[in-house]
Design a protein around this motif. Sequence first.
Motif, PDB file in Angstrom:
ATOM      1  N   SER A  70      45.237  15.115 115.134  1.00 56.06           N
ATOM      2  CA  SER A  70      44.549  16.411 115.065  1.00 56.06           C
ATOM      3  C   SER A  70      44.960  17.162 113.812  1.00 56.06           C
TER       4      SER A  70
ATOM      5  N   GLN B 209      41.524   7.643 115.565  1.00 56.04           N
ATOM      6  CA  GLN B 209      40.582   8.740 115.781  1.00 56.04           C
ATOM      7  C   GLN B 209      41.204  10.065 115.330  1.00 56.04           C
ATOM      8  N   THR B 210      40.381  10.942 114.746  1.00 54.00           N
ATOM      9  CA  THR B 210      40.851  12.254 114.317  1.00 54.00           C
ATOM     10  C   THR B 210      39.986  13.360 114.897  1.00 54.00           C
ATOM     11  N   ARG B 211      40.539  14.547 114.926  1.00 56.11           N
ATOM     12  CA  ARG B 211      39.812  15.750 115.277  1.00 56.11           C
ATOM     13  C   ARG B 211      40.285  16.856 114.337  1.00 56.11           C
TER      14      ARG B 211
ATOM     15  N   VAL C 208      45.144  10.046 118.996  1.00 54.13           N
ATOM     16  CA  VAL C 208      44.271  10.935 118.228  1.00 54.13           C
ATOM     17  C   VAL C 208      45.148  11.759 117.302  1.00 54.13           C
TER      18      VAL C 208
END
Length: 257
Positions: free
Chosen positions: A40, A54-56, A38
């Motif tokens: 961020s 995937q990113t946040r 991930v």
Amino acid sequence: MTPPCPNLNAGHNVLILGGTTEASRLAQLMASRSLRAVLSYAGRVETPRSQPIQTRTGGFGGAQGLADYLRAHQITHLIDATHPFAAQISQNAAQAAQMTGTRLIRLMRPAWQPGPGDNWRDLPDLATAAQMLAGPPRRVFLAIGRLHLADFTSQPQHDYLVRLVDPPDSPLPLPNVTLEIARGPFDQATDLALLRRHRSDLIIAKNAGGAGASAKLSAARELGLPVWLIARPALPEAETVSDPAEIMDLLHADLGV
């Protein structure tokens, strides 16, 4: 170059604290190996680049919040690929890694070094730079981002040029400021044109390192302009590499392949 490894995903769950070119490159390498990871973002850029993993977006709530995230998501490797001046995030990462026993690796680009023809002056911090601006009006390219512009309100006599990725949501704190909205990386021709158009006679920049923001330095060299470079803040000790490919090598070493 690290060869493909079909078992790379086994036992690994990586969190990348990003926002830099190096973080994006690492995300591409991770995606090419189908590694669970991930990326961020801190949320300071409104429209971050799309990523193959995937990113946040947003903070974690300090070191304790990041530690809670590492535990909840069973993170095995924490990669601090933040900006060299994002000292608080790096502090939180070091504390959270220690609290949870997570392996921390810092991905840090080397600092810029002067070469022939450069007219650089190294300064310890932005406050010093502001103090040194006391005097007659100048045309200053203030290449420091938007968060610390208020440090220069004590010197309102200058004409400031500021370049940001996103339009600000409130007026900038400087009285005489020209705003350019543009997303890097930039090249020398672009920055030469920028400096000539605004007739800048001084550049103040953080010593961020890397190629993506170095064009202003080569443009300054060609024009004979002085550059004041702000030194990087002290960061906690951490295992550090400068190339995203080295991260992949370390992960392979962890797997024993």
